[in-house]
Scaffold this motif. Structure first.
Motif, short mmCIF file in Angstrom:
data_model
loop_
_atom_site.label_atom_id
_atom_site.label_comp_id
_atom_site.label_asym_id
_atom_site.label_seq_id
_atom_site.Cartn_x
_atom_site.Cartn_y
_atom_site.Cartn_z
N TYR A 11 75.80 5.69 49.78
CA TYR A 11 76.94 4.94 50.23
C TYR A 11 78.32 5.80 50.17
N ALA A 12 78.37 6.50 49.04
CA ALA A 12 79.52 7.35 49.01
C ALA A 12 79.83 8.36 50.03
N GLU A 13 78.46 9.08 50.46
CA GLU A 13 78.56 10.11 51.35
C GLU A 13 78.91 9.48 52.67
N ASP A 14 78.52 8.08 53.02
CA ASP A 14 78.59 7.73 54.34
C ASP A 14 79.85 6.88 54.51
N LEU A 15 80.48 6.84 53.37
CA LEU A 15 81.75 5.89 53.52
C LEU A 15 83.02 6.50 54.50
N PRO A 16 83.03 7.87 54.25
CA PRO A 16 84.37 8.49 55.03
C PRO A 16 83.84 8.07 56.30
N ALA A 17 84.86 7.73 57.11
CA ALA A 17 84.98 7.60 58.63
C ALA A 17 85.55 8.60 59.45
N GLU A 18 84.78 9.19 60.22
CA GLU A 18 85.06 10.71 60.69
C GLU A 18 85.45 10.19 62.24
N ASP A 19 86.69 10.73 62.68
CA ASP A 19 86.83 10.85 64.10
C ASP A 19 86.32 11.78 64.97
N ASP A 20 86.52 11.58 66.01
CA ASP A 20 85.97 12.47 67.34
C ASP A 20 86.09 13.98 66.87
N VAL A 21 87.26 14.41 66.52
CA VAL A 21 87.52 15.72 66.45
C VAL A 21 86.72 16.58 65.35
N LEU A 22 86.35 15.73 64.07
CA LEU A 22 85.32 16.24 63.45
C LEU A 22 83.95 16.06 63.68
N LEU A 23 83.77 14.97 64.58
CA LEU A 23 82.37 14.84 64.97
C LEU A 23 82.17 15.96 65.94
N ARG A 24 83.01 16.47 67.05
CA ARG A 24 82.79 17.41 67.93
C ARG A 24 82.81 18.54 67.15
N ALA A 25 83.47 19.03 65.92
CA ALA A 25 83.27 20.17 65.29
C ALA A 25 82.13 20.28 64.53
N ARG A 26 81.54 18.96 64.06
CA ARG A 26 80.07 19.06 63.39
C ARG A 26 79.00 19.52 64.58
N GLU A 27 79.37 18.93 65.82
CA GLU A 27 78.29 19.24 66.97
C GLU A 27 78.31 20.80 67.10
N ARG A 28 79.59 21.14 67.17
CA ARG A 28 79.41 22.82 67.60
C ARG A 28 78.86 23.63 66.33
N SER A 29 78.92 23.08 65.17
CA SER A 29 78.34 23.79 64.13
C SER A 29 76.63 23.72 64.03
N TYR A 30 76.21 22.65 64.51
CA TYR A 30 74.85 22.70 64.76
C TYR A 30 74.31 23.64 66.03
N GLU A 31 75.04 23.44 66.90
CA GLU A 31 75.02 24.37 67.79
C GLU A 31 74.63 25.88 67.54
N LEU A 32 75.70 26.26 66.60
CA LEU A 32 75.68 27.65 66.24
C LEU A 32 74.49 28.03 64.83
N GLY A 33 73.85 26.79 64.48
CA GLY A 33 73.08 27.00 63.40
C GLY A 33 73.83 27.03 62.08
N VAL A 34 74.99 26.49 62.10
CA VAL A 34 75.86 26.24 60.74
C VAL A 34 75.41 24.89 59.90
N LYS A 35 75.40 24.78 58.69
CA LYS A 35 75.26 23.53 58.30
C LYS A 35 76.70 23.38 57.41
N PRO A 36 77.46 22.50 58.08
CA PRO A 36 78.80 21.97 57.86
C PRO A 36 78.59 21.24 56.43
N ILE A 37 79.95 21.26 55.78
CA ILE A 37 80.09 20.44 54.56
C ILE A 37 79.52 19.00 55.10
N SER A 38 79.24 17.98 54.11
CA SER A 38 79.27 16.48 54.39
C SER A 38 80.43 15.90 54.43
N PRO A 39 80.20 14.59 55.03
CA PRO A 39 81.34 13.76 55.14
C PRO A 39 82.04 13.43 53.72
N GLY A 40 81.12 13.38 52.71
CA GLY A 40 81.72 13.11 51.26
C GLY A 40 82.56 14.13 50.73
#
Length: 210
Positions: A11-40
């Motif tokens: 619940y604590a990990e999922d509570l932060p609401a991420e906007d499109d900027v962070l979601l796009r950054a996450r998508e780029r990280s996955y494409e590069l094979g990078v494990k990004p920090i969690s929302p929490g």
């Protein structure tokens, strides 16, 4: 972990609401094979940056921009974030995320190179916050440099400090886990630091230089 504890952690990990900027950054990280920090973890970084009123921050490992955006969102308008990464593609993704976040170019500095080579070139006692999220075998070296770089009252933050819950298991003896276990104990026993282990993400070790 009990079912209730596990549910509360999720619940604590999922509570932060991420906007499109962070979601796009996450998508780029996955494409590069990078494990990004969690929302929490991202939310904690924003809070720590804001609470410390940091003006100078060093990030070891760019996470393709996810962690940098979170740090920038907690920093004041005059603060500067320095991001170090050995992979130029990761830095390129980070710069793209910083630009999308609306951060002026003069608030960020990206340095391509091995952190073990770059950190010693940075100025003693010149930084308010150091975030480490890079190659774990070199964490002891990075921590040593971070303590040198921090001002009195500065904050050190280490990501993945519990190593997928292996650090707390004495039977886990793989090299990465042993290194992280030693790092945790050395920081705990360092008279220059006051520290705490947060269960956020995969473990967030936070320390303040006295």
């Amino acid at each position: 972990m009990s079912a209730d504890k596990s549910t509360s952690w999720s619940y604590a990990e999922d509570l932060p609401a991420e906007d499109d900027v962070l979601l796009r950054a996450r998508e780029r990280s996955y494409e590069l094979g990078v494990k990004p920090i969690s929302p929490g973890v991202g939310a904690v970084l924003t809070v720590l940056a804001a609470a410390s009123k940091a003006q100078t921050v060093v990030e070891v490992g760019s996470g393709a921009g996810v962690s940098g955006v979170c740090l920038l969102r907690g920093l004041g308008p005059q603060a500067v974030l320095t991001t170090i990464d050995v992979d130029v593609e990761h830095l390129k993704a980070a710069r793209e995320a910083f630009l999308e976040s609306g951060s002026p170019a003069n608030r960020t500095r990206t340095i391509s190179g091995r952190a073990a080579d770059v950190l010693p070139r940075l100025t003693d006692s010149a930084y308010d916050l150091v975030f480490i999220d890079a190659d774990k075998p070199n964490f002891p070296r990075y921590v040593e440099q971070a303590v040198r770089l921090l001002k009195t009252g500065g904050t050190l933050v280490i990501n993945d400090a519990l190593d997928k819950d292996r650090v707390s298991n004495p039977a886990a003896r793989d090299s990465t886990t042993v290194v992280l276990r030693q790092v945790g104990k050395s920081i705990r026993d360092d008279d220059r630091l006051a520290s705490a282990m947060l269960p956020t993400g995969d473990g967030l070790l936070v320390a303040v230089k006295k």
